[in-house]
Write a protein that holds these residues in place. Structure first.
Motif, short mmCIF file in Angstrom:
data_model
loop_
_atom_site.label_atom_id
_atom_site.label_comp_id
_atom_site.label_asym_id
_atom_site.label_seq_id
_atom_site.Cartn_x
_atom_site.Cartn_y
_atom_site.Cartn_z
N UNK A 1 0.83 -1.21 0.00
CA UNK A 1 0.00 0.00 0.00
C UNK A 1 0.86 1.25 0.00
N UNK A 2 1.95 1.24 0.78
CA UNK A 2 2.85 2.40 0.79
C UNK A 2 3.50 2.59 -0.59
N UNK A 3 3.89 1.49 -1.19
CA UNK A 3 4.50 1.59 -2.52
C UNK A 3 3.50 2.13 -3.54
N UNK A 4 2.27 1.64 -3.46
CA UNK A 4 1.24 2.15 -4.37
C UNK A 4 0.95 3.62 -4.11
N UNK A 5 0.96 4.03 -2.84
CA UNK A 5 0.73 5.43 -2.51
C UNK A 5 1.83 6.31 -3.09
N UNK A 6 3.08 5.84 -3.00
CA UNK A 6 4.18 6.60 -3.59
C UNK A 6 4.04 6.65 -5.12
N UNK A 7 3.61 5.53 -5.71
CA UNK A 7 3.42 5.52 -7.17
C UNK A 7 2.29 6.46 -7.58
N UNK A 8 1.21 6.50 -6.77
CA UNK A 8 0.11 7.41 -7.08
C UNK A 8 0.57 8.86 -7.04
N UNK A 9 1.39 9.20 -6.03
CA UNK A 9 1.92 10.56 -5.94
C UNK A 9 2.79 10.88 -7.14
N UNK A 10 3.62 9.90 -7.55
CA UNK A 10 4.53 10.14 -8.66
C UNK A 10 3.74 10.32 -9.97
N UNK A 11 2.68 9.50 -10.17
CA UNK A 11 1.86 9.63 -11.37
C UNK A 11 1.13 10.97 -11.37
N UNK A 12 0.59 11.35 -10.20
CA UNK A 12 -0.11 12.63 -10.10
C UNK A 12 0.83 13.79 -10.40
#
Length: 619
Positions: free
Chosen positions: A230-241
C-alpha cells in the motif's frame, strides 16, 4: 489573422458572386435585344447557383451537377448566341474538383478548347477569342485553387480535432498501463492477501477442514506485506499525479514550419493568375487599339514590372514574413499602375485589381478594409458612357482580382497557423485530461491507499493485544481495497461517481481507526449535482486529518443557505506530523479547483483551536 473554415468557404462564395456580377455586366452591356439579355442573365444565374451547390455543399455524387453545368455552359450558345460567356472556366473548375488527375486536367483543357472553338464561330475575332480563353483559364484555375485551399483548411481543422482526441486517448492508455502495472497489481495482491488473512484469522487455531491455520507471526508478516504494498502504491500514485501535472513542452521549431504543398500550390496558382491578368490587359489594349509601337513597348514594360512587383509583395512567403521595404514597393506599384491607367484608360486596370489584394495582405485589417473600400469607390466614380453595366463589370472584376490575390497569399499562412493552433489544442486537451487524472489519482486513490496503510498498521499492532479488534480491522480492509482497485480501473474512464453517505461511513471508519472520534450532522439532504463533489471533499478532508494532524475529535456538518450547499469539516488537531519528504501536498488545491469549476468555492485554515475546511457549491 484568424481564418476559420467557414470564412474560407465564404471567400469562394464572394468569388462566385463577383463572377456573377461581371458576367451580368457584360450581358447587359451587349447590343443584343432585351429578351436575349434577360434569358442570358437567367442562364448565368442558374450556372453560378449550380456551381455554388457543387462547391459549397458536401455531396457524395457531384456528377449530375457537373452534367447540368456542361449543358448550361455549351447549350446556352444555342439559346442566346454570341452574348454568352466567357463562363467555361466555371465548368472547368467543376471538372478539376470532381475528377482525378490527370484525366481532370485533360478534360479541363478540352472544355477550354471547346469554348474557344465555339466562340470563334460566333466572333471571328482572334483577339476577342483569345481574351475569352484567358478569362476561362483564369476563372477556372482561381475557383479551383480557392475551393481546394478552403477544403484543405476544413480538413486540417477536422484532422486537428481528431488529433486532439487521439492524443488524449493515447495518453489515457499510457496512464492505464502505468496504473495497472504499479497500483493495480499491488491492489490486486492486497485484495488476495487480505481475503486470505481474514479467512485465517476468522478460522482461528481450532479451525478444521480446508481453511489453513496461520501462526500469529505469519499473520503479522502478511499484514506487513499489505502495508508495504500500500505504501509503494501510494508513492506511485503521488509520482503519477506529479507527472501528469507537469506542463507539456512548448512546440519545437519544426511544428511552426510552413506547409510546403500548400505554399507551392498557392504560389504557382497566383503566378498563373498574374500571367492571365497580364494577357487580359494585352487583349484589352489590342481591342481598343490605344497604343502605337512605342506605346506598346511602354505598356508591356509597365505590365512586366507590375507583375514582378505583384509577386514580390503579394505572393505567399515560406517564412510568412513581410518582404523588405514593402511599403515603398507597394507605393511604387500603385504609382506605376496609376500612370498606366492615365495613359491607356481602363484597358490597363486589371493588374490594379491584384495590387489591391496585395495591399490588403500587407496592411493591418482596418487600413486594408479602407484600401478596398476606396478602390471600389474610386472605380465607381470613373466616368463611363454606360454607368450601370460597364461599371458593374469592372467592380466585379475588382472584387474577383483582390479576393484572388488576398486569398492565395493568406491561405498558406492561415493553414500553418491553423496547424499550430491544432497542435496547441491537442496539447491542451492532453493536459486537461492529465490534470483530471492527476486529481483523481490524488483525491480517490490517495484516500483509499492511506486507509489501507492505516488499517494494516493498526491490525498488526493489535494482533497480540486485541485480536478481535485486529480481525475487525482486517475485515474492514477488504472492502476498502476492493473499492480502491475499482477506482484504479475507473480513473481513466468517465469521472468517478461518489456518494456522500458512503464516503461519510468510510471517513468514520478511517478516523476511528486513527483514534479520532467523529461527530456528524448531515440531516440536510444533498442535491445530486453536489453529492459527488462534496463526497470527494469529505474523503480528502478525512485523509488530511489522519495524515497531517494529531486530532482527537472531528466534526462534519452540512447545511443549505443562500442557494448554496455548505460542507464544513473541522478538527481539533492543528499540529502537523513530519512529512517523509519535502513534497508539497496538492489535495486542497485540487479541491479548490473542483469547487470553482462547479461555481462554488473552498476555503481552509485555522479558526481558533480548530482547523476548518469549508466547501460551498450551488444548489
Amino acid at each position: 489573422m484568424k481564418l476559420e473554415p467557414q470564412v474560407a468557404r465564404a471567400l469562394v462564395a464572394v468569388m462566385l458572386l463577383a463572377l456573377l456580377g461581371g458576367r451580368l455586366g457584360q450581358i447587359v452591356h451587349s447590343a443584343a435585344g432585351s429578351p436575349h439579355r434577360v434569358t442570358a442573365a437567367l442562364l448565368v444565374v442558374a450556372l453560378i447557383a449550380v456551381h455554388g451547390l457543387l462547391v459549397l455543399r458536401e455531396r457524395t455524387r457531384p456528377g449530375p451537377l457537373v452534367a447540368v453545368e456542361a449543358v448550361l455552359t455549351f447549350g446556352s450558345f444555342l439559346v442566346v448566341g454570341d452574348i454568352w460567356g466567357p463562363v467555361a472556366g466555371v465548368l472547368g473548375s467543376a471538372v478539376l474538383l470532381t475528377l482525378a488527375a490527370p484525366a481532370s486536367w485533360l478534360l479541363f483543357a478540352l472544355v477550354v478548347v471547346a469554348d474557344t472553338g465555339i466562340s470563334y464561330l460566333y466572333y471571328q475575332d482572334a483577339v476577342a477569342v483569345a481574351a475569352r480563353t484567358v478569362t476561362d483559364l483564369n476563372v477556372g484555375l482561381t475557383l479551383f485553387a480557392l475551393v481546394v485551399l478552403a477544403d484543405r483548411v476544413r480538413l486540417a481543422s477536422a484532422q486537428r480535432r481528431r488529433l486532439a482526441e487521439l492524443a488524449v486517448a493515447r495518453d489515457r492508455l499510457d496512464t492505464v498501463d502505468r496504473l495497472g502495472e504499479t497500483i493495480g497489481a499491488d491492489l490486486s495482491a492486497i485484495v488476495d492477501s487480505v481475503r486470505g488473512l481474514g479467512a485465517a484469522m476468522t478460522a482461528g487455531p481450532e479451525a478444521t477442514g480446508t481453511a489453513r491455520v496461520l501462526r500469529p507471526d505469519e499473520i503479522w508478516t502478511g499484514l506487513t506485506e499489505v502495508v508495504r504494498r500500500a505504501r509503494r502504491s501510494l508513492a506511485a500514485a503521488r509520482e503519477i499525479a506529479d507527472t501528469h501535472r507537469r506542463t507539456l513542452p512548448a512546440p519545437g521549431p519544426a511544428e511552426s514550419a510552413p506547409v510546403p504543398v500548400m505554399f507551392r500550390f498557392a504560389w504557382w496558382t497566383l503566378l498563373l493568375v498574374v500571367v492571365n491578368y497580364t494577357a487580359i490587359t494585352l487583349a484589352n489594349l489590342t481591342q481598343n487599339r490605344s497604343a502605337d509601337t512605342a506605346g506598346w513597348a511602354v505598356a508591356v514594360a509597365v505590365l512586366v514590372v507590375s507583375g514582378g512587383l505583384q509577386l514580390y509583395h503579394g505572393a505567399p512567403r515560406r517564412d510568412a514574413s513581410a518582404p523588405r521595404a514593402w511599403p515603398w514597393t507597394l507605393s511604387a506599384h500603385a504609382l506605376l499602375l496609376a500612370a498606366g491607367v492615365t495613359m491607356y484608360g481602363l484597358a490597363l486596370i486589371p493588374p490594379a485589381f491584384l495590387a489591391v489584394g496585395a495591399a490588403m495582405v500587407r496592411m493591418r485589417p482596418r487600413p486594408s478594409l479602407v484600401v478596398g473600400g476606396l478602390s471600389l469607390l474610386g472605380l465607381a466614380l470613373v466616368p463611363d458612357p454606360d454607368p450601370i453595366t460597364s461599371r458593374l463589370y469592372w467592380l466585379s472584376g475588382l472584387v474577383m482580382g483582390a479576393a484572388s490575390a488576398y486569398s492565395l497569399c493568406r491561405l498558406p499562412e492561415v493553414t500553418r497557423r491553423l496547424n499550430e493552433t491544432g497542435d496547441r489544442l491537442a496539447r491542451m486537451a492532453v493536459q486537461q485530461a492529465r490534470l483530471r487524472v492527476a486529481r483523481d489519482v490524488h483525491d480517490l486513490l490517495g484516500s483509499g491507499l492511506s486507509a489501507i496503510v492505516l488499517k494494516g498498521e493498526l491490525a498488526a499492532r493489535l494482533l497480540e493485544s486485541d485480536p478481535d479488534r485486529a480481525r475487525q480491522e482486517v475485515r474492514e480492509l477488504l472492502p476498502v481495497a476492493r473499492r480502491t482497485l475499482g477506482e484504479v480501473r475507473a480513473i481513466t474512464g468517465p469521472p468517478a461517481r461518489l456518494v456522500f453517505a458512503d464516503e461519510l461511513a468510510a471517513a468514520r471508519s478511517l478516523l476511528e481507526a486513527a483514534g479520532v472520534r467523529l461527530s456528524a450532522d448531515v440531516s440536510a439532504p444533498l442535491p445530486a449535482g453536489a453529492d459527488t463533489l462534496l463526497a470527494t471533499v469529505l474523503r480528502e478532508a478525512a485523509t488530511n486529518v489522519v495524515r497531517h494532524s494529531r486530532a482527537g475529535f472531528a466534526w462534519v456538518e452540512t447545511a443549505r443557505q443562500d442557494g448554496m450547499v455548505r460542507l464544513r469539516v473541522s478538527n481539533d488537531g492543528l499540529g502537523r506530523r513530519p512529512e517523509p519528504s519535502s513534497r508539497r501536498g496538492t489535495g486542497l488545491d485540487n479541491l479548490a479547483e473542483r469547487a470553482v469549476e462547479a461555481g462554488g468555492r473552498l476555503v481552509a485554515g485555522p479558526e481558533g483551536d480548530l482547523f476548518v475546511l469549508t466547501a460551498e457549491v450551488p444548489l
